[in-house]
Write an enzyme that holds these catalytic residues in place. Structure first.
Site, PDB file in Angstrom:
ATOM      1  N   THR A 162      -6.436  10.214   3.421  1.00 16.19           N
ATOM      2  CA  THR A 162      -5.808   9.602   4.598  1.00 16.19           C
ATOM      3  C   THR A 162      -5.130  10.720   5.383  1.00 16.19           C
ATOM      4  OG1 THR A 162      -5.497   7.465   3.544  1.00 16.19           O
ATOM      5  CG2 THR A 162      -4.050   7.970   5.384  1.00 16.19           C
ATOM      6  N   LYS A 211      -7.354   2.640   8.999  1.00 17.06           N
ATOM      7  CA  LYS A 211      -6.406   2.739   7.875  1.00 17.06           C
ATOM      8  C   LYS A 211      -4.971   2.668   8.389  1.00 17.06           C
ATOM      9  CE  LYS A 211      -4.853   3.661   3.647  1.00 17.06           C
ATOM     10  NZ  LYS A 211      -5.076   4.789   2.744  1.00 17.06           N
ATOM     11  N   LYS A 226       4.130   9.158   4.566  1.00 21.68           N
ATOM     12  CA  LYS A 226       3.112  10.033   5.161  1.00 21.68           C
ATOM     13  C   LYS A 226       2.192   9.209   6.066  1.00 21.68           C
ATOM     14  CE  LYS A 226      -1.256  11.504   3.950  1.00 21.68           C
ATOM     15  NZ  LYS A 226      -2.314  11.531   2.942  1.00 21.68           N
TER      16      LYS A 226
END
Lengths: 292, 292
Positions: free
Chosen positions: B101, B176, B244
């Site tokens: 990611t 995502k 994050k």
């Protein structure tokens, strides 16, 4: 009281109460109905039988059980304790069930007044919306004594998919508030996800396909993503009612020292949606303030 | 390239990459692995066969497909474009799939570098967590060309429950991000609901029973309410990783003019959870800052 054929008074024949009372009539109960706008009661009786009463007291005076589904605290107080209200007319041992979403405070107050008069009280807000009321598949969150629940359950079965006894008086209302707090977060997250996806130029159907099977899944995503993507909001649970519910939850949270910062934020966002003309739109219209 | 038995390089053998590469080995592919800490690659090879490479380039030089699952943008850049990185060693027509990611920006940059070298690139972040990686049931959100997807799909089938081609380069990463934005809202709403229910003195099991079948339902409610109620947080998807991911989403939102105020708020809440020692705890530990 024989739940299979009881004398029941139903107070409030709105989009929820009307069909709920209808299920009771179809279950074979002997129904007296009261509605503030009398024409609605007359038309309900013309369709479904039973009797229309001029006051809550008149509907309630012979009843084994009195059920209410009205607007808010003040309306509930009026039909129970106000002039011509049900409580003064109810006999000892009768049951009172309130399906309105109101404060835990008034639920506890009615339970206390009921106890003094020998009336068993259940606060029983519902979820499942108009469709759930119409097809008899409501989830009912209940607060009250065990005895009151024993009396209420067989009656509520006429329109329930799920009945949970959450605790003493007020616990049904508090559980409904927890439900609305969870929904506020889900809907704001969903709104930002959809708004972000659109701003990123993504195909919203593909995004749904990719994220709806995992950790971001929710009932709201399953049932509202596509209508939100299409800008369809003229259905469902209205913003005005959500603000009422969030207001109740915020007030109760403050009374109990609970922190609900997101609910306060989302309540303010809904005020923006109201200002945009969205008062009667579904709660998923929360996304509009991001998109417009 | 024969997907049924391809030469594959896998870069990054962490809690996600390790088991994903394992599924590829079990599917019969010829695997070369690289990991920054070489001991981990040696031990993976001892368990699962294949060859350990000293650099990404060494792993990649004969490969039909190079797959990466590393930490963040800088790590991905290092293993692809850095000294000893994979891209310089890959042959024309080879496939590069990134399961990390990361930002949409680096996904697009790799796709451009790839295009110049004849390497087909897919950005393919996953959801489903460590359990999904181990049991081969990940949801994979993909961005890239149709040609790249045609090459990548049969390989990813080894560990996927769902593969969705969301759009061009970067679209997998953006999808995502939308997923994480939705989760942030769900979890803050769920945290306030649970905190409110506890402050109201309700039985949390009863509340779950009452609200989990309706409009407040979510994967997080189904899978985290009970552990949150029990104060169990030492499992799942860590707060550090969620921060994050939210950081990436907030940055991308700003680049695209999207408003994600709730995500910013929840990111700040997670900073509080980190300060409480929750960095490695599951994202549902968001409730701790309300309860403690």
């Amino acid at each position: 009281m024989d739940a299979a054929m009881a004398k029941i008074a139903f107070l409030g024949l709105g989009v929820m109460g009307g069909p709920m009372a209808g299920h009771l009539a179809k279950a074979g109960h002997d129904i007296a109905v009261y509605n503030r706008t009398a024409e609605k009661a007359d038309s309900w009786v013309a369709d479904l039988g039973g009797a229309a009463a001029a006051t809550p007291a008149e509907a309630a005076k012979e009843a084994d059980a009195v059920l209410a589904c009205v607007g808010a605290d003040a309306d509930l107080e009026e039909v129970t304790l106000g002039p011509g209200g049900a409580f003064a007319a109810m006999h000892e041992g009768a049951l009172f069930v309130d399906h309105t979403t109101v404060s835990a405070k008034i639920a506890r107050r009615l339970a206390e007044e009921g106890e003094a008069k020998g009336i068993h009280c259940v606060d029983a807000p519902v979820s499942g919306g108009q469709a759930g009321a119409e097809n008899g598949k409501l989830s009912i969150m209940c607060g009250g004594s065990k005895r009151a629940m024993t009396l209420a359950e067989p009656i509520m079965q006429a329109y329930a998919a799920r009945i949970v006894h959450c605790g003493g008086p007020g616990a049904g209302q508090q559980t409904k508030m927890a439900n609305q707090l969870a929904i506020a977060g889900v809907l704001q997250g969903l709104s930002e996800a959809l708004h972000f996806a659109r701003a990123s130029g993504l195909d919203l159907d593909k995004v749904f396909e990719a994220i709806s099977g995992g950790a971001a899944q929710s009932w709201q995503m399953d049932n509202r993503w596509k209508t939100m993507a299409a800008g369809e909001f003229d259905f469902g649970f209205a913003v005005d009612w959500m603000r009422k519910d969030l207001g109740l939850a915020i007030e109760e949270a403050e009374a109990n020292g609970a922190k609900v910062d997101l609910a306060k934020l989302v309540d303010g966002y809904y005020a923006e949606v109201q200002a945009m003309g969205g008062s009667r739109q579904d709660t998923s219209s929360l996304v509009r303030r991001l998109e417009e």
